[in-house]
Design an enzyme around this catalytic site. Structure first.
Site, PDB file in Angstrom:
ATOM      1  N   LYS A 118       0.842  -1.214   0.000  1.00 22.03           N
ATOM      2  CA  LYS A 118       0.000   0.000   0.000  1.00 22.03           C
ATOM      3  C   LYS A 118       0.875   1.260   0.000  1.00 22.03           C
ATOM      4  O   LYS A 118       0.479   2.280  -0.541  1.00 22.03           O
ATOM      5  CB  LYS A 118      -0.938   0.015   1.210  1.00 22.03           C
ATOM      6  N   LYS A 200      -2.919 -10.497  -6.660  1.00 23.78           N
ATOM      7  CA  LYS A 200      -4.219 -10.765  -6.038  1.00 23.78           C
ATOM      8  C   LYS A 200      -5.307  -9.873  -6.659  1.00 23.78           C
ATOM      9  O   LYS A 200      -5.052  -8.715  -6.966  1.00 23.78           O
ATOM     10  CB  LYS A 200      -4.108 -10.443  -4.541  1.00 23.78           C
ATOM     11  N   LYS A 203     -10.149  -5.063  -4.706  1.00 23.47           N
ATOM     12  CA  LYS A 203     -11.266  -4.187  -5.070  1.00 23.47           C
ATOM     13  C   LYS A 203     -10.848  -2.749  -5.338  1.00 23.47           C
ATOM     14  O   LYS A 203     -11.593  -2.000  -5.961  1.00 23.47           O
ATOM     15  CB  LYS A 203     -12.369  -4.246  -4.010  1.00 23.47           C
TER      16      LYS A 203
HETATM   17  N1  AQP Z   1      -8.408 -11.909  -4.242  1.00 22.54           N
HETATM   18  C1  AQP Z   1      -8.806 -12.421  -3.097  1.00 22.54           C
HETATM   19  N2  AQP Z   1      -8.824 -13.758  -2.919  1.00 22.54           N
HETATM   20  C2  AQP Z   1      -9.228 -14.309  -1.741  1.00 22.54           C
HETATM   21  N3  AQP Z   1      -9.617 -13.553  -0.685  1.00 22.54           N
HETATM   22  C3  AQP Z   1      -9.609 -12.215  -0.826  1.00 22.54           C
HETATM   23  N4  AQP Z   1      -9.927 -11.221   0.000  1.00 22.54           N
HETATM   24  C4  AQP Z   1      -9.760 -10.039  -0.624  1.00 22.54           C
HETATM   25  N5  AQP Z   1      -9.322 -10.240  -1.870  1.00 22.54           N
HETATM   26  C5  AQP Z   1      -9.219 -11.591  -2.032  1.00 22.54           C
HETATM   27  C6  AQP Z   1     -10.368 -11.429   1.376  1.00 22.54           C
HETATM   28  O1  AQP Z   1     -11.571 -10.699   1.535  1.00 22.54           O
HETATM   29  C7  AQP Z   1     -11.507  -9.926   2.712  1.00 22.54           C
HETATM   30  C8  AQP Z   1     -11.401  -8.473   2.264  1.00 22.54           C
HETATM   31  O2  AQP Z   1     -11.085  -7.703   3.314  1.00 22.54           O
HETATM   32  P1  AQP Z   1     -10.490  -6.230   3.187  1.00 22.54           P
HETATM   33  O3  AQP Z   1     -11.195  -5.431   2.204  1.00 22.54           O
HETATM   34  O4  AQP Z   1     -10.531  -5.709   4.561  1.00 22.54           O
HETATM   35  O5  AQP Z   1      -9.004  -6.519   2.814  1.00 22.54           O
HETATM   36  P2  AQP Z   1      -8.113  -6.663   1.577  1.00 22.54           P
HETATM   37  O6  AQP Z   1      -7.507  -8.003   1.709  1.00 22.54           O
HETATM   38  O7  AQP Z   1      -7.195  -5.488   1.570  1.00 22.54           O
HETATM   39  O8  AQP Z   1      -9.045  -6.650   0.285  1.00 22.54           O
HETATM   40  P3  AQP Z   1      -8.809  -5.932  -1.081  1.00 22.54           P
HETATM   41  O9  AQP Z   1      -9.880  -6.381  -2.027  1.00 22.54           O
HETATM   42  O10 AQP Z   1      -7.396  -6.076  -1.543  1.00 22.54           O
HETATM   43  O11 AQP Z   1      -9.136  -4.472  -0.666  1.00 22.54           O
HETATM   44  P4  AQP Z   1      -8.385  -3.109  -0.886  1.00 22.54           P
HETATM   45  O12 AQP Z   1      -8.062  -3.092  -2.343  1.00 22.54           O
HETATM   46  O13 AQP Z   1      -9.401  -2.100  -0.466  1.00 22.54           O
HETATM   47  O14 AQP Z   1      -7.185  -3.153   0.008  1.00 22.54           O
HETATM   48  C9  AQP Z   1     -10.278 -10.406   3.474  1.00 22.54           C
HETATM   49  O15 AQP Z   1     -10.599 -11.499   4.272  1.00 22.54           O
HETATM   50  C10 AQP Z   1      -9.374 -10.832   2.351  1.00 22.54           C
HETATM   51  O16 AQP Z   1      -8.416 -11.788   2.756  1.00 22.54           O
END
Ligand code: AQP
Length: 338
Positions: A118, A200, A203
């Site tokens: 990040k 990965k 979102k």
């Molecule tokens: N690609 C993925 N495959 C499997 N699990 C995923 N998760 C996210 N992307 C995948 C799981 O969904 C939850 C999302 O939680 P979050 O939004 O708090 O965290 P994150 O992991 O930072 O998700 P993103 O999509 O990558 O969000 P941004 O882009 O906003 O940082 C968690 O349980 C995560 O493991």
């Protein structure tokens, strides 16, 4: 709470209402929430405070919290059975986070992959909140004496840090926190980006073609799948090193149809190229998302009901969280307020 509920083990998990919920987040986390809600005492949170570590549009953030809550429910989370709440409605999260900050070490936070990633993505805004993100997450989890945290694989490192913090605290003060364990799906723990299957699916990815959201229209899904990166050759076979793109699509296909990867490989063993396979993956995802989207549209219209659910959830969460925080305050030597 019934006698049976009080004996159940605790589950806690949350998602940041940043961007739009992707099929990766669904398969990595929410799919397990839906199954686990029948056996455990579950709390599912909107991690709205965590989203502030990246600059947000205030109106969008408020709207997204309702969108995400409606999606949790549309995916099958029962608000009557589980505690659904917003992190910012339960001040104990930031209060415990402060205490835990005083027990977390700079070196261990510095090693967090998400912080490093990040920091690269948001080089102009490497704020203290981003650095302390896992400590707030530790407070989220530890406040509820959580046994299992259903998350995707990317959160495993944070969970290890949370366990270390809890053990460190318990070592000093006695049995304060339950030591949580990650609950990671055997398959689908890391759904990859459609156009770069070495990354990965996320979102907040700037390239919308890299992810499928739970609310994508059928034609958008077809279009994204058509453009998804595949590999050289023409066989539909699972092999992460040689065929990361096709393997990712197989995992997606399997998750939305509940067919095994082996069964899918077998049914495409005579395929000539990837075209039909990609079309079938699109249609399977569309069919899977269609009832979720209909339920979502109905739920999202009633914001008063969504507010009621969050209000109830915050009351129930606070009851549990304040008990843990009170114990912690006393143990570290803070005075009781009179
Ligand atoms: N690609 C993925 N495959 C499997 N699990 C995923 N998760 C996210 N992307 C995948 C799981 O969904 C939850 C999302 O939680 P979050 O939004 O708090 O965290 P994150 O992991 O930072 O998700 P993103 O999509 O990558 O969000 P941004 O882009 O906003 O940082 C968690 O349980 C995560 O493991």
């Amino acid at each position: 709470m019934t006698m049976n509920e009080s004996k159940k083990l605790n589950i806690f998990s949350g998602i940041q209402p940043s961007g739009e919920l992707t099929i990766g987040g669904y398969i990595g986390a929410i799919k397990n929430w839906v199954t686990l809600q029948h056996e455990y005492q579950c709390l599912f949170m909107l991690a709205d405070l965590h989203t502030l570590t990246v600059l947000q549009d205030p109106e969008m953030l408020r709207k997204r919290c309702y969108d995400f809550l409606a999606l949790y429910i549309a995916c099958g989370i029962d608000p009557a059975k589980n505690i659904l709440f917003a992190q910012s409605h339960v001040p104990e999260h930031t209060q415990l986070s402060w205490i835990l900050n005083c027990y977390a070490h700079m070196g261990e936070l510095n090693r967090m992959t998400q912080f490093k990633d990040k920091s690269k993505q948001h080089a102009a805004n490497i704020n203290v909140g981003l650095f302390g993100y896992p400590v707030l997450m530790a407070a989220d989890v530890l406040l509820y004496q959580t046994h299992y945290v259903p998350v995707g694989e990317d959160q495993k490192q944070h969970l290890e840090l949370i366990r270390d913090l809890a053990l460190r605290f318990n070592h000093r003060y006695g049995d304060v926190f339950t030591i949580p364990e990650p609950y990671i799906p055997k398959q689908g723990a890391r759904i990859m980006s459609l156009q770069d299957p070495t990354q990965k699916m996320s979102k907040s990815d700037a390239n919308l073609h890299n992810f499928i959201t739970l609310l994508d229209e059928p034609d958008t899904i077809r279009h994204k799948l058509k453009r998804a990166t595949t590999d050289s050759g023409h066989e539909i076979r699972f092999n992460l090193t040689e065929k990361p793109g096709i393997s990712n699509l197989l995992v997606l296909f399997s998750a939305v149809t509940d067919k095994t990867i082996l069964a899918l490989e077998t049914s495409y063993q005579h395929a000539n190229g990837y075209g039909q396979f990609k079309q079938d993956v699109s249609e399977a995802i569309i069919a899977f998302l269609s009832p979720i989207q209909s339920r979502y549209q109905a739920l999202r219209k009633d914001e008063t009901e969504l507010q009621r659910i969050l209000h109830q959830g915050a009351l129930a969460a606070r009851e549990k969280a304040s008990a843990t925080l009170k114990k912690v305050y006393t143990l570290v030597g803070l005075m009781e307020s009179t």
